[in-house]
Enzyme design. Structure first.
Site, PDB file in Angstrom:
ATOM      1  N   ASP A 105       0.868  -1.184   0.000  1.00  0.00           N
ATOM      2  CA  ASP A 105       0.000   0.000   0.000  1.00  0.00           C
ATOM      3  C   ASP A 105       0.902   1.229   0.000  1.00  0.00           C
ATOM      4  O   ASP A 105       1.578   1.513   0.992  1.00  0.00           O
ATOM      5  CB  ASP A 105      -0.883  -0.024   1.249  1.00  0.00           C
ATOM      6  N   GLY A 134      -3.100   5.321  -8.621  1.00  0.00           N
ATOM      7  CA  GLY A 134      -3.952   6.477  -8.365  1.00  0.00           C
ATOM      8  C   GLY A 134      -5.415   6.092  -8.303  1.00  0.00           C
ATOM      9  O   GLY A 134      -5.826   5.035  -8.774  1.00  0.00           O
ATOM     10  N   SER A 184      -1.928  14.010 -14.887  1.00  0.00           N
ATOM     11  CA  SER A 184      -3.166  13.958 -15.663  1.00  0.00           C
ATOM     12  C   SER A 184      -3.433  15.315 -16.281  1.00  0.00           C
ATOM     13  O   SER A 184      -2.964  16.347 -15.778  1.00  0.00           O
ATOM     14  CB  SER A 184      -4.339  13.570 -14.749  1.00  0.00           C
ATOM     15  N   TYR A 197      -9.208  15.377  -6.961  1.00  0.00           N
ATOM     16  CA  TYR A 197      -8.400  14.677  -7.956  1.00  0.00           C
ATOM     17  C   TYR A 197      -7.570  15.672  -8.762  1.00  0.00           C
ATOM     18  O   TYR A 197      -6.357  15.483  -8.952  1.00  0.00           O
ATOM     19  CB  TYR A 197      -9.309  13.873  -8.885  1.00  0.00           C
ATOM     20  N   SER A 200      -4.742  16.926  -6.655  1.00  0.00           N
ATOM     21  CA  SER A 200      -3.685  15.928  -6.422  1.00  0.00           C
ATOM     22  C   SER A 200      -2.776  15.805  -7.633  1.00  0.00           C
ATOM     23  O   SER A 200      -1.556  15.655  -7.500  1.00  0.00           O
ATOM     24  CB  SER A 200      -4.309  14.571  -6.081  1.00  0.00           C
ATOM     25  N   LYS A 201      -3.354  15.888  -8.838  1.00  0.00           N
ATOM     26  CA  LYS A 201      -2.548  15.771 -10.047  1.00  0.00           C
ATOM     27  C   LYS A 201      -1.762  17.053 -10.324  1.00  0.00           C
ATOM     28  O   LYS A 201      -0.632  16.998 -10.835  1.00  0.00           O
ATOM     29  CB  LYS A 201      -3.445  15.415 -11.238  1.00  0.00           C
TER      30      LYS A 201
END
Length: 348
Positions: A105, A134, A184, A197, A200-201
């Site tokens: 993990d 991800g 991304s 999201y 985070s990217k």
């Protein structure tokens, strides 16, 4: 100070114009010749050691297959032992000399340390680290009752990559290795309901761009910014405030009329770019236009998103609003690959 600021504000536009006119053309010409050279003489990864996180499915799984066909030795990690074993077996059939599985993990620092130690203990070296693992979180921010429930999105996407990179860097320096950062296009796209999201990217891109400066020529970094690709998310698997679930109605709203790229073609493009030493790669290539839209006319992009994702008099079973263009007959068959039509998700 005010006089200096006034002068700088006045001088900035012509200075920018001069820079673009005189420095940009020769720089682009140099980049072109370097790209031609790297295309003709790409890196040979045969026999080299490649560690891929999130290798049990989606892009990570197919990156493993692409590296295997090029003869790389693999270390595959994710949380699901069964799926990893299946991927490793197929990698051996495709040409990988050896593929070991190290479940773990990546949100746990000690697991990340253990994965790197297992890699070095087995192979004695590390050449490529592919930070692919991800998840995608989907929820409108003001609908959240407990905002901390979205923390796993940042823990996996950003911190997991940071932990793995920290333990891998000493060994990557020894081999003049490479880091692949799976960011991304969401890092620049203000997609509604994906604020965590997207953040985070964006954090991931900024982190690895900074790291590229710090490491210099010791370790090369390729930042990957895919559009929407066949994956667990494009099958409808998302993280929400209530946990992980599969919801294809919500998927249809979030993906909408954006064509979904095939995972096989995406993996080939990424590995090809990494072996060329590209600093950035966007797949599919046409998705780069969204970056320029965001830079040049963000208001237009924001208006389009509100129209497509938020404004509607109907609601799906999940309460997600938007224009459901994929509900038109034949739309899904044309825009979505057959592989994501089913809601079946690898769970082993």
């Amino acid at each position: 100070m005010e006089l200096i600021n006034t002068f700088l504000n006045f001088a900035a536009p012509p200075f920018t114009f001069i820079t673009l006119c005189f420095l940009l053309p020769p720089f682009q010409i140099l980049k072109f010749f370097l790209s031609v050279f790297s295309t003709v003489f790409p890196e040979d990864v045969s026999g080299k050691v490649v560690l891929i996180t999130g290798a049990s499915s989606g892009i990570g799984e197919h990156l493993a297959y692409e590296y295997a066909e090029r003869g790389a030795c693999l270390v595959l990690t994710a949380r699901r032992q069964g799926s990893l074993d299946e991927v490793a077996d197929l990698c051996l059939q495709l040409g990988s000399p050896e593929a070991i599985v190290v479940p773990g993990d990546i949100t746990k620092v000690e697991d990340c340390r253990r994965i790197i130690e297992a890699t070095i203990g087995h192979y004695g070296r590390l050449d490529h680290l592919v930070n692919n693992a991800g998840i995608i979180g989907v929820s409108q921010f003001d609908d959240l009752e407990d905002v901390t429930r979205m923390r796993p999105v940042m823990d996996i996407n950003f911190w997991g990559s940071v932990y793995m990179t920290r333990f891998a860097i000493p060994y990557l320096k020894q081999t003049a290795g490479k880091i692949v950062a799976m960011s991304s296009s969401a890092s620049w796209m203000p997609v509604p309901r994906e604020s965590f999201y997207n953040a985070s990217k964006a954090a991931m891109s900024a982190f690895f761009e900074t790291l590229r400066v710090e490491l210099g020529s010791e370790v090369k970094i390729t930042i990957v910014t895919p559009g929407i690709i066949e994956s667990k998310f494009s099958k409808g698997k998302v993280w929400t405030e209530s946990g992980m679930k599969v919801d294809q109605d919500l998927r249809d709203v979030q993906v909408n009329v954006i064509p979904v790229g095939t995972v096989e073609g995406t993996a080939k493009s990424i590995v090809r770019s990494v072996c060329r030493g590209d600093r950035y790669v966007t797949v599919p290539a046409w998705f780069k236009v969204t970056y320029f839209l965001e830079m040049l006319c963000p208001e237009v992009l924001e208006w389009a998103y509100r129209l497509m994702f938020l404004i509607s008099t109907d609601s799906t079973p999940t309460g997600a609003m938007g224009i459901h263009a994929v509900d038109f007959p034949g739309a899904k068959a044309m825009l979505y690959p057959s592989g994501i039509q089913s809601a079946d998700i690898k769970r082993k």
